[in-house]
Design a protein around this motif. Structure first.
Motif, PDB file in Angstrom:
ATOM      1  N   ASN A 192       0.866  -1.177   0.000  1.00  0.00           N
ATOM      2  CA  ASN A 192       0.000   0.000   0.000  1.00  0.00           C
ATOM      3  C   ASN A 192       0.909   1.234   0.000  1.00  0.00           C
ATOM      4  N   TYR A 193       0.299   2.382  -0.104  1.00  0.00           N
ATOM      5  CA  TYR A 193       1.062   3.620   0.012  1.00  0.00           C
ATOM      6  C   TYR A 193       1.383   3.868   1.476  1.00  0.00           C
ATOM      7  N   GLY A 194       2.518   4.514   1.719  1.00  0.00           N
ATOM      8  CA  GLY A 194       2.915   4.862   3.075  1.00  0.00           C
ATOM      9  C   GLY A 194       2.152   6.091   3.568  1.00  0.00           C
ATOM     10  N   LEU A 195       2.535   6.577   4.732  1.00  0.00           N
ATOM     11  CA  LEU A 195       1.934   7.748   5.342  1.00  0.00           C
ATOM     12  C   LEU A 195       2.078   8.965   4.441  1.00  0.00           C
ATOM     13  N   LEU A 196       1.014   9.740   4.306  1.00  0.00           N
ATOM     14  CA  LEU A 196       1.096  10.990   3.551  1.00  0.00           C
ATOM     15  C   LEU A 196       1.998  11.968   4.287  1.00  0.00           C
ATOM     16  N   ILE A 197       2.862  12.640   3.532  1.00  0.00           N
ATOM     17  CA  ILE A 197       3.816  13.596   4.084  1.00  0.00           C
ATOM     18  C   ILE A 197       3.553  14.949   3.436  1.00  0.00           C
ATOM     19  N   LYS A 198       3.492  15.993   4.241  1.00  0.00           N
ATOM     20  CA  LYS A 198       3.282  17.333   3.702  1.00  0.00           C
ATOM     21  C   LYS A 198       4.529  17.770   2.934  1.00  0.00           C
ATOM     22  N   THR A 199       4.323  18.410   1.792  1.00  0.00           N
ATOM     23  CA  THR A 199       5.454  18.928   1.026  1.00  0.00           C
ATOM     24  C   THR A 199       6.098  20.082   1.792  1.00  0.00           C
ATOM     25  N   LEU A 200       7.196  20.589   1.275  1.00  0.00           N
ATOM     26  CA  LEU A 200       7.919  21.671   1.946  1.00  0.00           C
ATOM     27  C   LEU A 200       7.166  23.000   1.920  1.00  0.00           C
ATOM     28  N   ASP A 201       6.113  23.095   1.119  1.00  0.00           N
ATOM     29  CA  ASP A 201       5.290  24.298   1.058  1.00  0.00           C
ATOM     30  C   ASP A 201       4.369  24.323   2.275  1.00  0.00           C
ATOM     31  N   ASN A 202       4.546  25.302   3.159  1.00  0.00           N
ATOM     32  CA  ASN A 202       3.750  25.383   4.383  1.00  0.00           C
ATOM     33  C   ASN A 202       2.663  26.440   4.342  1.00  0.00           C
ATOM     34  N   VAL A 203       2.322  26.930   3.160  1.00  0.00           N
ATOM     35  CA  VAL A 203       1.287  27.953   3.030  1.00  0.00           C
ATOM     36  C   VAL A 203      -0.033  27.288   2.632  1.00  0.00           C
TER      37      VAL A 203
END
Length: 182
Positions: free
Chosen positions: A73-84
């Motif tokens: 399966n796909y792993g944990l979703l990770i937020k990209t470096l864009d924090n806006v």
């Protein structure tokens, strides 16, 4: 393709794989989301191999994950470096190999792209010439060299490999090329 992702309002993304025997997709589980995500995912893009997955959530953030063979399966979703928070909704484009994504918002926080750096997507690179346009959709060509977007006009940008950025846009004037049979 052999993988399918389905999501909706208030749900974690559902992951499926193709079953050749039953000629149908089998549910394999949910894609794990971080506790800080809104769990309302709208924009979904997958690279052509099915390895990399990018999603936007209701909060305006962009997440990615990759296929984990050990989980099947796909792993944990990770937020990209864009924090806006950009209120991207479904406004998400991806090159075929997943190396470039494009996204923007209708809330004035800009339209632009991010490039895969080997471990995450880069900070958001704003395309200043698109400021002020109401951007409602974007699509990248398979090679990632052309960005098409739908705003107040249908337009296209070309990727400048020497400068490693998208050039100014020009109106593709698609509406004048459409004819209707009556």
């Amino acid at each position: 393709g052999s993988r399918l992702i389905v999501t909706g309002y208030g749900t974690k993304p559902y992951s499926f794989t193709w079953n050749k025997t039953s000629n149908n997709y089998d549910f394999i589980g949910n894609v794990e989301t971080p506790p800080t995500s809104y769990n309302n995912f709208f924009g979904i893009r997958m690279d052509v191999s099915g390895y990399k997955l990018v999603l936007t959530d209701q909060g305006g953030y962009v997440y990615y994950t990759t296929w984990d063979v050990s989980l099947n399966n796909y792993g944990l979703l990770i937020k990209t470096l864009d924090n806006v928070q950009r209120q991207t909704n479904q406004n998400l484009g991806m090159s075929a190999d997943g190396s470039i994504i494009s996204y923007g918002a209708y809330n004035g926080s800009g339209f632009g792209y991010a490039v895969w750096n080997g471990t995450n997507y880069s900070d958001f690179v704003r395309i200043i010439s698109l400021d002020g346009l109401s951007n409602t959709g974007s699509c990248l060509s398979p090679d990632g060299n052309n960005l098409f977007f739908n705003g107040q006009m249908q337009s296209k940008l070309c990727f400048d490999a020497m400068m490693y950025k998208f050039s100014d846009y020009y109106d593709t004037n698609l509406q004048s090329r459409v004819s209707w049979d009556t």
